[in-house]
Structures are given as structure tokens and as C-alpha cells.
Design an enzyme around this catalytic site. Structure first.
Site, PDB file in Angstrom:
ATOM      1  N   ASP C 228      -0.038 -40.268  15.387  1.00 22.82           N
ATOM      2  CA  ASP C 228      -1.334 -40.457  14.709  1.00 22.82           C
ATOM      3  C   ASP C 228      -1.269 -40.176  13.213  1.00 22.82           C
ATOM      4  OD1 ASP C 228      -2.366 -41.059  17.189  1.00 22.82           O
ATOM      5  OD2 ASP C 228      -3.079 -39.029  17.567  1.00 22.82           O
ATOM      6  N   GLU C 229      -0.078 -40.219  12.641  1.00 26.25           N
ATOM      7  CA  GLU C 229       0.030 -39.915  11.217  1.00 26.25           C
ATOM      8  C   GLU C 229       0.589 -41.067  10.391  1.00 26.25           C
ATOM      9  OE1 GLU C 229       1.928 -36.164  10.524  1.00 26.25           O
ATOM     10  OE2 GLU C 229       0.370 -35.073  11.628  1.00 26.25           O
TER      11      GLU C 229
END
Lengths: 284, 284, 284, 284
Positions: C228-229
Site C-alpha cells: 500500500d505504499e
């Protein structure tokens, strides 16, 4: 040897029929004449094949050679403007409501809005103390007993005594005549308290209340002779529901009005707007 | 000993002139008659002093005693409706564009929209394969060579063969006559591709393009005999700018159209809407 | 005389340290080599002085001379890519939820999304009938009893049999390993059901419910090895309130998830994205 | 015959475990004791079966009989509060930035915010002239050379000299200790310049810039002893893109900060908020 002034930040705005090689040609001329391009944006309208360009550059202000050469490069019907960076003068018009005016005065005070405000003009006295508490001149120009023509005549006389770049109607609740407006093309910004073209004219919140809309809006636009029909600069909306009375619409609407107006003013002051066919191209 | 059916979830909708003690009286009668209130929302219009109430409760369906007693309690001119929970039947109308129709078919398939779709009616054949791939009946009712009256006559004949609760116009691009619409009051939901009341009528994206707006919207509303003027159920907008051609407005607008339509349908199916003065009170 | 193919629409993406004259130089080389520039956008990051450019032009595909000359013009550390227009192949991954997958299948069917979908891969069978009803191949690759490495090995083997340009994770609920992800840099797009960086990881709606936020969001991003980065492509939010249970958050969140994912895919397919420092420059 | 004061508008807030008949019982007691209910909202949390109610009514202030009887009606663990209408006193804390403070001063001056502002407290002198130009007392409480405990001690001493209802942190850039905060539960409102829980703590715009988000936000919340983790009152966001430097994020963020803060203050002043499990139920 000639003494030359320091290079100045300048903004070039061009609108003309599109043709191949425009960007290359224009940037080439700027380079040749020693200008340092900082940013450059173009847009070509695909329907009418119109070329729009905004370029920020540093150049010597006395050097206007490149401008003549750029003009020579462009097709006929080109509109070309150069704005050298300077502190701009903006006159504010208001009537009784303080939220837009006060918001602009605050932005001015905190230097977020880096302009001069030569004065605030109003046809009422309600806002005088607010303006004076911000240490700015307030000019009351009464409309009582005057025809529109006479009232505007007094305003125009007053305006001739003060140099200014733009007029901002910060909830100025009188309609300006075609005669007045036509003297300041693309120099008057208004905030209308609806999502135009919905609810043109008087009492837009009342109209919105009666129609039962689920969003209300605000629209900032250049003023033209057609009421509420000038080129749109910025718009925004907020959600509402059946529990919003007309007064609650007004209360909540203020927050978008002031934010939308400030956003539009920033576009105009930073020379980001080119008008065409009663619409705006805005280089953000 | 009497056999009684299991208690059923029911929704009570009331609209009447306000007077003191209404909530207390109504909830009292529900409690007395053994109904179990799950949720309760009221709204009093402060301008016209109208009371609106939505109550969800569990009660035995054969027990209608409380309804009669509630009616007796309310002022004259009260409108009172009770909807017992049931799977509702919704007929979809469409023409050529698939984004709203397909979106509803997907929501139906995934059971997000827990309804029956007895059939999809269209005046064109483009969407037949889509509907049939979702294993639903498609009814082509051609309008070629027919007057509006004749075409609607054919649709009305067909509708008489199928029980249904609501009609959803999922981009049905024909105007329905007053005669048709008046037969299904508050039972037809339409999606209009603009932020009404801006851009009523044909080609709203073209109108939006030409006006140079900075937001485009979609509006779901109940259909009445006045084109695009029925009570608004839901609206939303998205930001656009000068670089949006008419086609790009259409492309981006689709995403709000389908989401706004689905939102409105949910309000209607869950009996959250009370209409009054051509506006909606929506209990969310 | 040589036979030449018709000019093809191509997109040039450049990222390099900024220096004066880049636009002039690049556009000059394109003109010289007979390319017809359709649109041109630049951005200079003012913090790190990085130049980004996206140019659409028509040129003969066999003519690659201009590319070599542009490369020669650019500073070291330049990244330059040219994409000739072609129908792109996108493989969709999904698990059990149909809203994002179905939405993409609809956009594909209506040709709004003008791509090939060689197949849909899933670790579950729930979505097989949906995909097949859209007449597309569904590939079930079970993860039961397999390590992550083994499962991904099977997927990678399968992918080697199918040419593709991008992978879209349309609610694929398994974490991809660094080994997998590193093989497809800037070629995997994911939709995460929160406004990142809020609520990273599992159950973002549960986290949002427990935190009591007043907006929920969705984020589409390129997948990198950090969960999620990856660089963010698109985000949006909708208002919620205390009455939203976790299930109602999920229900309402779906509508932004699918719209945000589709928006991000459009940016990627149209070669509008340049990644730098784990962020995206997106030329809209 | 006893002399009685005029009936006063009062707001009743109740939170307790749900049970059947609560609304009926409470409204009945209000009616019996001669109170005139103006509006009434309830919410039942479906997960924990908690009943929340907000009722506005007119009643004689000396009549507190109904309150005791309502208390007797409610389950144990009930929280019940009654607020008689009165002009509330709000102390503003600020540091150097003027946009939130100035906005509140304007709303106060125009009577949109119908409160008393006994004074503005600051640990810097930058905002003194602004406050004084609004004809309000400015209290400079320097933190130089003091420990957090000592500085807060001085503030607390000062606060003991002034009656007040709420504290609003209008960009007060110091962290308040648990000792300070615990003395004013649900009485301190803060504005945080991010969409919490994203970007907790210092420099949220810097964090947002580095993460490359496509929206930035602001969050108003009650202050508790956990930094930026108190119950959220209001949030909003605006779209941004890669061209936004950190400074431009700050500039644009200000407009949502001030609007979100004002919205939250309105909820609090109108007694629309019930806190539970570190979340807010807000009756709009």
C-alpha cells in the site's frame, strides 16, 4: 556601455489560431533574446484549433525585441499580452455582507494576497468600520435618490482619481450597466451565490430552496454586460438536504462563496486566465 | 386459538400538518399494538409547519388496528403509507447507452440491489445482448413509424402484463407524455445528465461545454409531467476544466450518472422519500 | 522509392534534470524529423529541478532518428520512453468481489475502455460465471495448500503464456511478494479501499468505522514491494457519518473504488504518468 | 400565585443502552410537564444497541421535574445533559498563523457566530494587533524559558480568572499535556491540517507532499490526551496534484482548515454532539 536593469519575472499570454511549430518558435525567440523560461504551458482547443500559451520567464524589461519578433511569428488574429511582475492594485466593491470582503481583507493583511487595496467602495455604510479597522480607506458612494447612470457616474469619477488593475465585486449587490462594464473588460471579477447557470439573478438561495436541490454552489466570473453570464473563473458546491432552510443555505453558502472568490482572484492576479468565446482557459 | 404470522419489518411514512404530541402519540400506538420500533426519524418543516416521519418497526402484518388508530390521531390532510418488507419489482427502461443499465444489472447480480428485474424495455436493440448475458428478459418496443401516443400505448399494454413497483429510466432517451407519467406517480425515477436546474432538456453536456462550467453534474429525480422538473432525489458533480471536450465531459459524466442513479434508487426502494411541494424529504 | 508506413500517433515521455532550452530543443527535433506535434505538456519540479514532458505526435514508426537525437540532447540520467499507439492488453486479477471487475468488464464491453483483456485470473471461482457471461476467459489459479511462492509460481508460469502490458488488481485480496512485483515495475495497478496513507493493510473500512472518520476514500496506486505504499495514481472520498455501520461503509465505498480504479487505469493506458521519488506526475 | 419566568429554549442530550419505548416515554414526560418540543432526533447504534437522542424544547427553566423523571425512566449508565440557551463564552488559542483565528473573529463580528470571546491567548505576539483591531482582549502568555508544565500553569491560572464554556485551538502550535486536557473534557476543539488519521503529528503538509497524495484535508476534533486522536467532529478535503509544492499545499489547505473548524464549532455550540467510544454522533 549601456546600463541594464535586472531581469524581471514576466508572464506571456498568447492566443492564436494553431499552426505547427508555434512552441518551438516562441521558446526559441525567448532563448535567443536572453530570456530564461521558468514555466511553460500550452493548450490547443481541438474543436476550433486555437493555440493558448502561458509562459513565465525572466527577462530585461527594456528588452521588447522578442515581443515584436514573437508577434511576427504568430498568425493573424493573435492576441499577445506580457505582464511584468508588479504589485497589483485591486479595488473592492461591497454592499452590506462582510464575509467575502472580510475574507479578502484578512488574506491581504496576512500577505497571502500580495496586492495593494487602494480602497473599498460601497453604497452602504455598514462595512465602513470593518474596513477602517483593517486600516484601509473606505469610500461611501450613496445611490439614494440617484439613477443608475448618475450613481455609476460618481463611481467612475472617483475611479479616475485612483490607479487600479482590477475591480472585485465582493458581494456588491447592484447590477452594473453595460456602459460601466464595457470600460473594464476582463478586469471586473464577481462572485455569484449559485452554481451558474442555475439560479441566475436575484435570490439564488431562495430559488435553490424552492427547487429542492441537493447541492448549492458559488460561481466567480468576469463581469460582462450580460448579467451572470460572463466567463466562469471558478465554481464549487457543497451538499445540502431538505433540512436546510433558506437561512441555513445562506449561512453555509458563504463558506464556498468566499473560497471560490479568492481562488478566482488568484488566477486573475497571477495572469493564468485567457478568455475566448465567453469561456476561460485557466493554466493552474 | 388464532394462528398469527411472524412479525414483519414494515416502514411507516407520515406527512401531515404539525401539532404537539405527534411523535409521542404515534410511538405510543405502535407500542400498544405490540409493534417493535427499530428506527424512527422525524422532520418538521419550519416554514410550513409540516410534520414528516419515517418509522421502521416489526409488527404482525394482519394487525392493521394501529394504522387506523394512527390515522385517527393525525390532523386532516395527513398522508400515511405503510410498506411491508418485500422483494420489489423494478422495470428498467434504456435506449442505447449501457453505463447506467449495466451498472444496475451488476448491482442486481451481486445482490447489492436486492430486487427483481422483471424485464428491461428498450426502443432499440443495442442493449439486448447485454441484458440477455445477465440472464434477464429484454423487451424491444420499437417506436419507428409510431406516434408518441401509439408507442406509449404499446409500452402500457406490455406493462399491464407484468406486476412491478417502480420504473427506472436508465438513460431512456425519449420523453414520456403526461398521460404516461400520471399513471405512475412517484414510481418513475430518471437520471438527467446535468446538475439541474442547469441545462434542462437535450444535450446538457453540449450546453455545459458551451457555457464553460468548471463542474459537471448528474441529477436523479422522480418523473413528473414537467420535463426535468420533478422532485430531486440525488445530485452530484465532478470538477472539469477547459481541456474537457464535449466527448470528455460525456465520458467523465457517466461515472457520476450511474452512481447518482443507484443512490436515488436505494432511497426509493428503502422507502426513505416523502415528496412535498415538488421537493423530497429523504431520511438517510 | 521507399515505401513508408502511415504516420502513427505516439506518446513521448521524458524525465531528466532541468536545463534551459529543453522544450525548444525537443520540439525542434520533432519538427525537423517530420513529426506533427498534437499536444505537449511540461512540468518542472521546482524543488529538485527535474524536467517532465509528455508529447503526443504523429510520426512514421520506422523513423527513430529523432529519438536518438533527443537522447543526445538530454542531460545524463534522463529517462525517455516512446509509446506508439496500439491496443493494449490488460490482465485483470480478482478474488470474490465483483464491483470493480464488473465495472471494468462493462467499460470494456462498451468500448469506453478500448483494450484487450486476455483473461481474468482469480484464486476463487465465484466470479467465473460473470467473466464468462462477458465472453472472456477466466483462469482459476487455486492457492489452497500452496505457499505464497508456489501460488505465485503458478501465476507467473501462466503469465508467460500470454503477452500483456498491464496487470490490474480489481480487488485481488492477496498480497503479492516482492519477487512477483519486481518483475512488473509500473505495470501493476491496485485499488485500495481507503484514503491512503490512512488505514493501510487489512480491513480499512473496519478501521475507518472504529476511528469515526467523516469521509471514506479509495486509492489507486502502482504496486511496489511495500504494501500500500506505491506511487498514488488517483484518490477520492465521499462523506459519511455516525449512522454508517461497517457494512454501509463497504456498500458506499464500492462506488468510489470502482470509479477511482477506472480513472487510474485511463491515466496509465494513455501514458500520462511519470513516476519519480515514489510519486506520480500525471499529465491530464 | 407563583411568578414564573418565560419558557426558554433548551437542548436535551441523552445517551443510554437502548430499550423499547424510550422515545415514547421521554416525549411523554416532556409533554406532561408542559414542555413544547421543537425538534427531536434519535439514533440507535445497531452494533452496541446504544440509544442517542437530541431534543430541542421550550420549557420553564425552574422546572426540572421532567429531568428527574426522565432520569428515572432511563436504564443505568445513562448520560443525560440539558443545555439552556445562553450566549456561550469561547476562548481562542492561536500562535502565529492568522487564517483560522481571523476567520473566527470575522464570523464573530458579523454575528454569524453568536458568542462571547472573552479573550485570545497566544504564546506569540504576532496576532496581537489583529485581535486588538477586532476590539477583543489579547493575552500573551510567553513560553520562552518555561517548561511545558510551567507554561500551562500560567495559562491555567489565567483561565481561572475568566468564565468560559469552550476553548478553540485556532492553529495553536503547542501540544497540550494530559494534565491540561483532562481538566476540560469535550470542551477543547482543535483543527489539524490533515485528513486524520493520515499524517498525525508535525508537518502534515510536508508528509502529504512527500507521499504524493491527490487530496489534502483538514480535521476538527475534540482534544484528548492522545495527540490527534480525539473524537472527530468534521473533515473535508480538496484535490491537489503533482504541481503543488509544499507551500502551495499550505496555501490551499488553509481554506479547508478554517471552514472545517468553523463547521465543528457550530456543531459544538449548538449541542449537536454526543461522544461515545472516542467517536461522535452529530445531529445535524
Amino acid at each position: 556601455m549601456e546600463k541594464r536593469s535586472a531581469p524581471l519575472r514576466q508572464t506571456l499570454l498568447i492566443r492564436c489560431p494553431d499552426k505547427p511549430g508555434l512552441i518551438h518558435g516562441i521558446t526559441g525567440l525567448l532563448l535567443e533574446t536572453g530570456c530564461n523560461i521558468v514555466s511553460n504551458h500550452e493548450f490547443v482547443d481541438p474543436v476550433d484549433s486555437i493555440f493558448f500559451m502561458r509562459t513565465e520567464f525572466f527577462g530585461h524589461p527594456e528588452n521588447t525585441d522578442h515581443l515584436n519578433r514573437i508577434k511576427a511569428l504568430l498568425p493573424q488574429d493573435a492576441e499577445i499580452k506580457v505582464h511584468a511582475e508588479k504589485r497589483q492594485k485591486v479595488i473592492l466593491f461591497a454592499t452590506r455582507e462582510s464575509h467575502c470582503l472580510g475574507d479578502l481583507l484578512l488574506r491581504h493583511r496576512s500577505k497571502e494576497l500580495d496586492i495593494d487595496i487602494p480602497c473599498v467602495i460601497s453604497n452602504h455604510k455598514e462595512l465602513q468600520s470593518l474596513v477602517e479597522d483593517f486600516h484601509l480607506p473606505f469610500q461611501f458612494i450613496d445611490h439614494e435618490g440617484l439613477s443608475r447612470e448618475e450613481h455609476e457616474g460618481k463611481i467612475l469619477n472617483f475611479l479616475q482619481t485612483i490607479p487600479f488593475d482590477f475591480i472585485v465585486l465582493a458581494k456588491y449587490m447592484r447590477i452594473l450597466s453595460e456602459n460601466f462594464v464595457s470600460q473594464f473588460p476582463e478586469r471586473i471579477v464577481n462572485i455569484h451565490h449559485s452554481f451558474l447557470p442555475a439560479f441566475v439573478g436575484a435570490s439564488p438561495y431562495k430559488q435553490a430552496y424552492e427547487r429542492g436541490v441537493k447541492l448549492i454552489g458559488a460561481t466567480a466570473h468576469f463581469v460582462t454586460s450580460s448579467l451572470d453570464e460572463g466567463p466562469i473563473l471558478a465554481q464549487d458546491v457543497i451538499p445540502v438536504d431538505h433540512s436546510f432552510t433558506k437561512d441555513k443555505l445562506v449561512l453555509n453558502g458563504r463558506d464556498i462563496e468566499k473560497v471560490v472568490l479568492a481562488r478566482a482572484i488568484r488566477f486573475v492576479l497571477e495572469h493564468r486566465v485567457i478568455v475566448w468565446k465567453n469561456k476561460t482557459v485557466i493554466f493552474k
